[in-house]
Every structure is written in structure tokens, then in C-alpha cells.
Design an enzyme around this catalytic site. Structure first.
Site, PDB file in Angstrom:
ATOM      1  N   ASN A 127       3.411  17.531  61.171  1.00 53.65           N
ATOM      2  CA  ASN A 127       3.458  15.875  61.462  1.00 53.65           C
ATOM      3  C   ASN A 127       4.979  15.729  61.986  1.00 53.65           C
ATOM      4  O   ASN A 127       5.955  16.223  61.282  1.00 53.65           O
ATOM      5  CB  ASN A 127       2.924  15.141  60.776  1.00 53.65           C
ATOM      6  CG  ASN A 127       3.212  15.303  59.270  1.00 53.65           C
ATOM      7  OD1 ASN A 127       3.124  16.429  58.720  1.00 53.65           O
ATOM      8  ND2 ASN A 127       4.262  14.356  58.834  1.00 53.65           N
TER       9      ASN A 127
ATOM     10  N   GLU B  54       9.911  17.110  52.067  1.00 50.17           N
ATOM     11  CA  GLU B  54      10.917  15.936  52.120  1.00 50.17           C
ATOM     12  C   GLU B  54      11.137  15.690  53.623  1.00 50.17           C
ATOM     13  O   GLU B  54      10.988  16.361  54.339  1.00 50.17           O
ATOM     14  CB  GLU B  54      12.216  16.322  51.605  1.00 50.17           C
ATOM     15  CG  GLU B  54      12.646  15.416  50.473  1.00 50.17           C
ATOM     16  CD  GLU B  54      13.865  15.901  49.925  1.00 50.17           C
ATOM     17  OE1 GLU B  54      15.131  15.084  49.852  1.00 50.17           O
ATOM     18  OE2 GLU B  54      14.247  16.883  49.414  1.00 50.17           O
TER      19      GLU B  54
ATOM     20  N   ASP C 194      -0.402  11.477  59.832  1.00 50.17           N
ATOM     21  CA  ASP C 194      -0.094  12.537  59.103  1.00 50.17           C
ATOM     22  C   ASP C 194      -1.145  13.603  59.330  1.00 50.17           C
ATOM     23  O   ASP C 194      -1.336  14.403  58.394  1.00 50.17           O
ATOM     24  CB  ASP C 194      -0.099  12.214  57.594  1.00 50.17           C
ATOM     25  CG  ASP C 194       0.884  13.111  56.793  1.00 50.17           C
ATOM     26  OD1 ASP C 194       1.329  14.034  57.804  1.00 50.17           O
ATOM     27  OD2 ASP C 194       0.775  13.180  55.567  1.00 50.17           O
TER      28      ASP C 194
ATOM     29  N   ARG D 278      -6.614  19.167  62.144  1.00 49.92           N
ATOM     30  CA  ARG D 278      -6.536  18.197  61.196  1.00 49.92           C
ATOM     31  C   ARG D 278      -7.366  16.747  61.686  1.00 49.92           C
ATOM     32  O   ARG D 278      -7.675  16.206  60.789  1.00 49.92           O
ATOM     33  CB  ARG D 278      -5.329  18.057  60.618  1.00 49.92           C
ATOM     34  CG  ARG D 278      -4.748  19.134  59.599  1.00 49.92           C
ATOM     35  CD  ARG D 278      -4.846  18.698  58.164  1.00 49.92           C
ATOM     36  NE  ARG D 278      -3.944  17.772  57.579  1.00 49.92           N
ATOM     37  CZ  ARG D 278      -2.792  18.031  57.051  1.00 49.92           C
ATOM     38  NH1 ARG D 278      -2.159  19.285  57.062  1.00 49.92           N
ATOM     39  NH2 ARG D 278      -1.959  17.144  56.606  1.00 49.92           N
TER      40      ARG D 278
ATOM     41  N   GLU E 157      -4.795  30.706  46.652  1.00 52.26           N
ATOM     42  CA  GLU E 157      -5.135  30.468  47.830  1.00 52.26           C
ATOM     43  C   GLU E 157      -5.149  31.753  48.681  1.00 52.26           C
ATOM     44  O   GLU E 157      -5.198  31.572  50.079  1.00 52.26           O
ATOM     45  CB  GLU E 157      -4.585  29.242  48.624  1.00 52.26           C
ATOM     46  CG  GLU E 157      -4.645  27.928  48.175  1.00 52.26           C
ATOM     47  CD  GLU E 157      -4.133  26.538  48.858  1.00 52.26           C
ATOM     48  OE1 GLU E 157      -3.383  26.981  49.721  1.00 52.26           O
ATOM     49  OE2 GLU E 157      -4.659  25.509  48.611  1.00 52.26           O
TER      50      GLU E 157
END
Lengths: 291, 581
Positions: B275, B198, B317, B344, B86
Site C-alpha cells: 500500500n 515504518e 491499507d 487483499r 509460516e
């Protein structure tokens, strides 16, 4: 010498897996025989999962816990060396099973012969058919404990309102305290990394009531040796989970190893070894409902 | 041409002052980085300029001749680590610097593609990155190439040798932190965000001394947490418990995982935030500041100057990490300092970058089920009734809600570009939705857990990906190019009236910037999910891009996976130019 042999064996095994992908055919290797031949049983356990598996001191390779001792007993009975390694929990069980058992981690974590502490659940088995979930060895559920400020731990849970609550972040106990009874307990919840830590907070005066798994509650009370910290005896009202069985996972094609492990767990249940291993951590052994 | 001459003069002046050390050996200064968009002979920053407009003034390759463009060379990253390339390359002093998946850095000869050196970070076995093993690029300053690793280290390498100069831990990978973004360098400080898969992490922006890696300031993104400056407390972010109940701000999320941009005009750095946690929004009533927001931060002190929250109380999210690109335009007869962000959540926002006030917001995807437009007065979304996933409770499987965009977003990490010539933004977007439901019997870390189940699915017959040209003044889509598979790579635009972007099918493509007409394509042999660049060398214009399928998309199966199931993995740098003569 033994370590080197293990490495070669595992590479050979991976190559076999690739062939199987290209042209589906049964693998001829018998995993139990292979474990015996190599003389090593590789077991994966969760990192930071006291009283089941944790490193002492933290970040060392000295692993302790019920799952660690169980793995040791299985290896001993099979007459092989134990090669045990911790791994970090992912977002869901599918991730953990992939990383720990059937594929391995993207950054070199080698797949284990056995992964400990896998919920023995039909839906989970259906969704993860690259591994076999077997040998249920404990019945887990959620429980609470109280510190000296909350003498009567058995009041209906909504009456904990105003008390300082403790739970591990992003667990059912956390969601239970944040969302139940109209959210009335929400603003007094303190979050900890593990359920064991949440219960320890009762001893340090950081919290009055902690909710965690039964094993975490019993082990933490045992570790504190403080008579003022006491468990709740009644079930928690409106708790989202009735409890679940805990077992182990092996690769789908390792059923011969799985069968042997089931036999060993059966024997250890009958002769008191299970009770003794759990008891060493202050946890009462409760046989799995489906055992 | 004029710029060229004055630059020569400037170099000469600098040379005569520091006669003992050749300029190129010393390497680029912070001033050179600020000027990157005006020096087409090199690419010194992620975004091709601190504002990350990804616009090149070069026009030797243009709409008339791009059809003739051919490969100059390709260079493999080698090994077995063929996964998720990427990165955006950098070019300086005859060398192409590029990061690879698995926290690697490569230096290639910019004329021949020969490898000069390779650095491969030693990663601990135990890290389990949530979303593939990508890296998005490096930064260059003086004699250093600086990049972040999957185990949350920041490493400075000697750009001539690839040897480590300094190596700092930015956060604890054992606690779930990671890093994949390209660092930003402002005023001799390396400025980075953080990422983590996490629960329980909180977002942070850090500034470090570029020469030593020592921390100068840190700014947590969640209200109630303390910032630092030179080792001293430097004020709380926001106001304690203003938009978070209890102690949830200590584990509230808001990771700054995509890095930032810098605007010298206003002296502000802009970072998007991720988020909030936990996922179930019903557990955390309030706006949950500053998650799913853009933050404007003073680079000298690390103090937040303004914020704009694109998704208050995010329950989908979406997160709000997308790059904020400063640009200037005349709106209603008034010259304004603006900035744009394609979020998003499916909306394209134009803000006044001096104060964070909303100027304009418009949909850039086919469908947004969660909101029906953005209120221009309040700056808040008009939430749709029943558009929010429900609270999981009890032991019954909850009702299935369809939500669009899916949690992978109308636009994910891949950066858009802004052309000063056309005045348009080129947005790599995706049209997809998700079925989402409560999962009463789920497990996490071996324990019962209340999760959510979801299936991502296409919402159109003919495409998921769509490269869209947006007019920031009107919010209108001027043209679009539809792609079968999801788009996951960055965009480049040039004064040659061209727009470049890659596709998972393996193509690097060139489009007419005004009309969207496809003018050229070349298949690189694996999916393109990197960001293309262009520069001038020996009188010719070059275009480069990384090839190597991966990233978060292949991790999610279902209907979407059918669009890329034939794509092979890879790991190569491809460089193109026009044939000579």
C-alpha cells in the site's frame, strides 16, 4: 559483576510476572528498593529523536540529548548507575510502551525501569494500563521557522504558498502542510526523517519554511548558529494540535519508583536544573501544564 | 510414468558427462528449479514450481485413501521461539529444509526427522518487526540454501553443513526495512523484495548473483525513483510526479514484502506491491503508482514490462502484494496465457499475462464495501460512494465508517493453489470487516499524531475463514469450506483430486478438490499457518506442513480474537504418509 546481577534480577522479576498472570496477586517486590539494591536504573529512549535522544555518531552507543541527560540526573540522584538504551519507535505508543516498558521486544530488548518521552495523556493512560504514565516534565507544541528567503515568518500560513516547505515524514507538521488551506502547499513540501533535519534544511538552502515541534525548532536553530534562520512567533493557523505534556512511563507495579522520580523532577524544576538541561540544547524549558 | 523414465535417462546422461562429481552433491541448477513442478521426488521452490501453482502430479494419496493417512514423524524447532511458523519446507536429496520464526533455518533427515543442522541468525536487539517474527521459506541452488532475515539480510548457507557462504545486507533495518519472504531464483539470480513497517520506505525488487550475493539489478516500485543494472542507472520507474504530488514518491511505500513468481513462457517475473503511504489517502491525490499493483519485470534487465493496479489510490491499507500465478486456459474458444491473483481488496483478478490486460474480475469474499465490482473495460474498480475512510482533521473524533474486507484483507499473505486437473483455484480467504474512524488525539514516537482507530470484526455468525474453489473462467465460487477462525496458511492441491490446507485450530485438512468434501484431518497441537507440500520418496507419497500459531492475526484483538484464544503456540514440522501394506 553489576551487569550479571542485573540479568539475574530481571529474570527473577519476569518469573514473578508469569506467576502473577497465572493467579492474579500483588507482587511483593518493591521496584524502587530493587533498583537501589541492583545499583542500576535501566532507561529506554527513542532512537533518532534529536534533541531528546540520539546517537553521535549515528549507530554508536554514545547517546546525547535532553532525555539522556534527564535520565542521568535521575540515576545520579537515586545513587545508582545509568543503563540507557535506544529503541526504534513503532506504529503507535501502545507498541512502544509494550516493547520498552512492560513486556520487552520480541528479539531481546529488555524492558526498562523507565521509558522517557511518553505523552502525559489521560486516554493513553486508560488504554495502556500495564504501565503508569507519570512525572510530566515539559509542555510540547508545534512551531515553524524560516530561512533567509522568507524574511517575514509571521505572515498567515497560507501566504507561505510558493515557498519550499519542510517537515518530517508522517508527522502532524507533514499532514498540516499536505492538507491545510485546500492543499495549496502540498506540492512544495520536502520530507525529512526527523523534525530536526527539516529545520536544518533552512540552513542548507533546501527549504524556506520548516514546521516541527517547538523543541526541534529551537534546538536546530541553536545548532546552526546562523542569524538568518529565525523562528515564527505567532501560532500556526488551523494547527491540529494545541500541544501536549510529556512525561515518563514505568511498569504498573513500579509506582514506588514513579513516586521517587516525580519527587526528583519536582526538585529539579524548582532549583533550575531542568532549565539548565534544556538550555544546553538551546531549548527553553516549559513546565508541563499538568505538573 | 513416461516423465519418470525420461528423467532417469537425463540423469544418466548428466552423470556420464560430469562423472567426477555426483549429481546430487552438486545440487539443483536453475534449470532444475524451472522444472520443479514436473519432478515430484523433490520440492525445490517456494510454490512447488516457479509459477507457484502449488500443484503436485502425485496421486498415490487420493480421495479414496487419504482418510488412512497417519503421521510419519514430527520434528520440533526447539527452544523458546514458539511463534508464527509460516514457512513452506523444501525437500532435496533426502533432506527437508525449513525456515523457522526468528530467522532460523533447519535441515531434517527426510526419512527419520532427525535434525542435521540448525542455523540461527544473530539479530540485533533493536529491531521491532511490525507483524511478528515470521519467515516464509528458503530457496535452494547448487550447494546453497538461501533465506532472508528480519534485519533485512540475505544469507546463503552450505546446505550440507549450515555454514554461511555469503551474507549480504539488502537494506537498512535501522531505516525500518525487514524481510520475511522466500527468495525466488531465476537464471542463477536470487530475486527478492523488501518489507518495512515504518513510514518512509519505498518498495524494491533486487536481483543478486546466486554464487556471490552481489547485486545485479534493482528496481524501485514507486514512480520517480531510479533503477540500476550492474551499478549503472537503468531508467526511472514510471514518470516523475505523474501520480504523486511533490516529493511524496520518495517515501511512497509499495513494499514487495511477499516475494514473486516467474513464468518461463513469457520470461517475466511478477511481484505484487504494498500500500501507499501515508495511510490517509486524502494527502496524496492520484493513483500513486505503482502501489497496490502487480508488476511484470524482465528478469534480465529489471525493467518493468507492464503493471496492473488492483487498488488505485488505496485508502484502505489493502496493498496488492498477493501472488500472481501464471496458468493457461481457453477463454471464448481462444487459448490464452493468463495469470490470477486473489487480492487483499476481495477481488479475484484474471489477467492476460503477456500484457497485463484485465480478462475477468470477481468477488471472492462475502462483502466488499469499498467497490461495487471492477470495470472490465477500464480495469478500474467501481468505487462506492462514501466507501473511503475520511480525512482526519480538527480535534473531533470522526464518524465511524464500516469497511469490508478489513485491512488484513480478503486474503492475506497465504498462497492459493491452482489445479491443472480441475482448472480451479483454491483460495484461502477471510470474511471480516472493520470499523474505522479518525483518532484526533493519537500519539506516535512521543508526539501528537492524527491517526485512525479501527476494530476488526467478523461479518458472519458461523465463520471468518473460508477456503474457496474459484473457477477462473467464470469467476464463480464452485465450493467453499467455512472455518471458525481466520485462515492464515497456504494451500496445496494434487492429482489425487485433493486440496490440503491448515487451520489456526491446529488441523491439517484434506478436501475433495471437485466437491469440497472434508476427507481427513489431523491436529498438530498448535495453529497451522504454514504452506503444505507433498513429494515422493522410496515409492511412497509424503505430505508435510509446519505447525506453530502466530503471524499478524493474533496481534489484533477484539471480537476476532475470541476465535483463537485457546490456541497454543508451537514450532514443529509434521510429516504424513499412508500406512505401509
Amino acid at each position: 559483576m553489576g551487569k550479571q546481577a542485573t540479568g539475574i534480577g530481571r529474570r527473577a522479576f519476569l518469573a514473578g510476572g508469569l506467576v502473577a498472570l497465572a493467579a492474579p496477586m500483588p507482587l511483593s517486590a518493591a521496584p524502587l528498593a530493587k533498583v537501589r539494591e541492583l545499583g542500576t536504573l535501566r532507561v529506554a529512549v527513542y532512537k533518532h529523536n534529536r534533541p531528546w535522544s540520539w546517537a553521535e555518531p549515528d549507530n554508536s552507543t554514545n547517546l546525547r540529548g535532553i532525555d539522556v541527560d534527564l535520565a542521568g540526573a535521575i540515576a545520579r540522584t537515586l545513587g545508582v548507575k545509568l543503563d540507557i538504551e535506544e529503541f526504534t519507535a513503532g506504529d503507535d505508543m501502545a507498541t512502544d510502551l509494550r516493547n520498552a516498558v512492560w513486556r520487552g521486544g520480541l528479539l531481546g530488548f529488555k524492558p526498562a525501569d523507565i521509558m522517557m518521552h511518553v505523552p502525559f495523556d489521560r486516554q493513553l493512560m486508560v488504554e495502556n494500563d500495564q504501565c503508569a504514565i507519570l512525572a510530566p516534565y515539559y509542555r510540547e507544541s508545534f512551531a515553524a521557522a524560516c530561512g533567509p528567503e522568507q524574511n517575514d515568518c509571521d505572515v498567515p500560513a497560507p501566504q507561505y504558498r510558493g515557498r519550499r516547505m519542510a517537515a518530517a515524514v508522517a508527522t502532524i507538521p507533514d499532514i498540516y502542510l499536505l492538507s491545510s488551506f485546500g492543499g495549496t502547499l502540498r506540492s512544495s513540501v520536502t520530507h525529512f526523517n526527523t523534525g530536526h533535519d527539516a529545520v536544518l534544511a533552512l540552513g542548507t538552502g533546501q527549504a524556506d519554511v520548516a514546521v516541527a515541534t517547538k523543541a526541534e525548532v529551537e534546538a536546530a536553530i541553536f545548532d546552526m548558529k546562523n542569524p538568518a534562520i529565525h523562528p515564527r512567533k505567532r501560532a500556526l493557523e488551523a494547527m491540529m494540535s494545541p500541544g501536549w505534556d510529556i512525561g515518563m512511563a514505568v511498569k504498573e507495579n513500579s509506582r514506588s519508583l514513579g513516586d521517587a522520580v516525580e519527587g526528583i523532577i519536582g526538585k529539579m524544576s524548582a532549583d533550575g536544573q531542568m532549565k539548565a538541561i534544556f538550555g544546553a540544547y538551546g531549548v527553553e524549558w516549559r513546565p508541563a501544564l499538568s505538573a | 510414468m513416461k516423465g519418470r523414465i525420461s528423467r532417469y535417462v537425463a540423469s544418466f546422461a548428466a552423470l556420464s558427462i560430469a562423472a567426477a562429481t555426483p549429481l546430487l552433491a552438486a545440487g539443483p541448477t536453475s534449470q532444475d528449479l524451472l522444472n520443479d513442478a514436473n519432478t515430484p521426488g523433490d520440492v525445490l521452490t517456494y510454490g512447488m514450481g516457479p509459477q507457484a501453482q502449488r500443484f503436485s502430479t502425485l496421486a498415490k494419496v487420493n480421495v479414496d485413501n487419504v482418510k488412512n493417512m497417519v503421521p510419519a514423524f514430527a520434528a520440533s524447532l526447539g527452544g523458546e521461539k514458539q511463534r508464527g511458523q509460516e514457512a513452506q519446507p523444501l525437500v532435496y536429496d533426502g533432506t527437508i529444509y525449513v525456515t523457522g520464526s526468528y530467522s532460523r533455518v533447519f535441515a531434517f533427515d527426510a526419512r527419520t526427522g532427525e535434525k542435521k543442522w540448525e542455523y540461527s541468525a544473530r539479530l540485533p536487539d533493536g529491531i521491532m518487526p511490525c507483524c511478528d517474527v515470521v519467515n516464509r521459506g528458503a530457496a535452494i541452488h547448487g550447494d546453497k540454501i538461501i533465506f532472508a532475515t528480519l534485519d533485512a539480510h540475505l544469507i546463503a548457507l552450505n546446505r550440507h553443513t549450515g555454514k554461511v557462504i555469503w551474507n549480504k545486507t539488502t537494506s537498512d533495518y535501522q531505516a525500518g526495512y525487514s524481510a520475511t519472504a522466500a527468495p525466488l531464483i531465476v537464471k542463477d539470480m536470487v530475486i527478492t523484495g523488501n518489507s518495512g513497517g515504518e513510514f518512509g520506505i519505498i518498495g524494491e525488487v533486487q536481483a543478486r548473483n546466486v554464487d556471490t550475493g552481489e547485486l545485479i539489478w534493482s528496481r524501485p516500485t514507486i514512480e520517480g525513483n531510479m533503477g540500476t543494472l550492474k551499478g549503472q542507472p537503468n531508467g526511472m520507474t514510471g514518470k516523475l510526479n505523474a501520480s504523486w504530488p511533490g516529493d511524496m514518491y520518495k517515501t511512497g511505500g509499495g513494499a514487495t514484502w511477499l516475494g514473486g513468481t516467474y513464468d518461463p513462457d513469457t520470461n517475466l517475473i511478477f511481484f505484487g506491491t504494498g500500500n501507499p503511504g501515508p495511510w490517509n489517502s486524502h494527502l496524496r491525490p492520484g493513483d500513486n503508482l505503482y502501489t497496490s499493483s502487480t508488476l511484470a519485470i524482465d528478469p534480465d534487465t529489471g525493467v518493468i514490462k507492464w503493471h496492473y493496479q488492483t487498488t488505485p489510490h488505496d485508502g484502505w491499507d489493502f496493498d496488492g502484494v498477493n501472488e500472481f500465478i501464471p496458468f493457461d486456459a481457453t477463454v471464448n474458444g481462444k487459448a490464452m496465457k493468463l495469470g490470477a491473483k486473489a487480492d487483499r481488496n476481495g477481488y479475484f483478478y484474471v489477467l492476460d499475462r503477456t500484457n497485463g490486460k484485465l480478462v475477468n474480475a470477481s468477488k471472492f469474499v462475502m462483502q466488499t464495501t469499498w467497490a461495487n465490482g471492477i470495470n472490465l473495460k477500464t480495469g478500474r474498480p467501481n468505487y462506492t460512494e462514501d466507501g473511503r475512510p475520511g480525512a482526519p482533521s480538527g480535534t473531533e473524533k470522526g464518524k465511524v465508517v464500516f469497511s469490508s474486507p478489513s485491512f488484513l484483507g480478503g486474503k492475506n499473505w497465504m498462497p492459493m493453489a491452482y489445479s491443472k486437473d480441475t482448472g480451479l483455484f483454491y483460495v484461502p480467504s477471510n470474511d471480516w470487516g472493520m470499523d474505522i474512524w479518525n483518532e484526533p488525539i493519537a500519539y506516535k514516537k512521543g508526539s501528537a499524531y492524527l491517526g485512525a482507530g479501527f476494530t476488526i470484526k467478523p461479518i458472519a455468525e458461523d465463520h471468518i475463514g473460508a477456503l474457496r474453489a474459484m473457477d477462473p473462467k467464470t469467476g464463480k465460487i464452485v465450493w467453499e469450506y467455512k472455518n471458525k477462525a481466520p485462515l492464515w496458511g497456504g494451500v496445496l492441491t494434487t492429482a489425487g483430486n485433493l486440496v490440503f490446507t491448515g487451520t489456526p485450530e491446529g488441523y491439517l485438512k484434506a478436501f475433495n478438490a471437485k466437491t469440497g468434501e472434508e476427507l481427513w484431518k489431523f491436529n498438530t497441537g498448535s495453529g497451522v499457518v504454514g504452506s503444505p507440500i507433498t513429494w515422493e520418496q522410496d515409492g511412497e507419497q509424503y505430505v508435510a506442513v509446519m505447525s506453530g500459531w502466530g503471524g499478524a492475526v493474533p496481534l489484533w484483538g477484539g471480537e476476532v480474537a475470541k476465535t483463537f484464544k485457546e490456541i497454543s503456540q508451537g514450532g514443529s514440522l509434521w510429516v504424513f504418509k499412508l500406512p505401509k501394506g
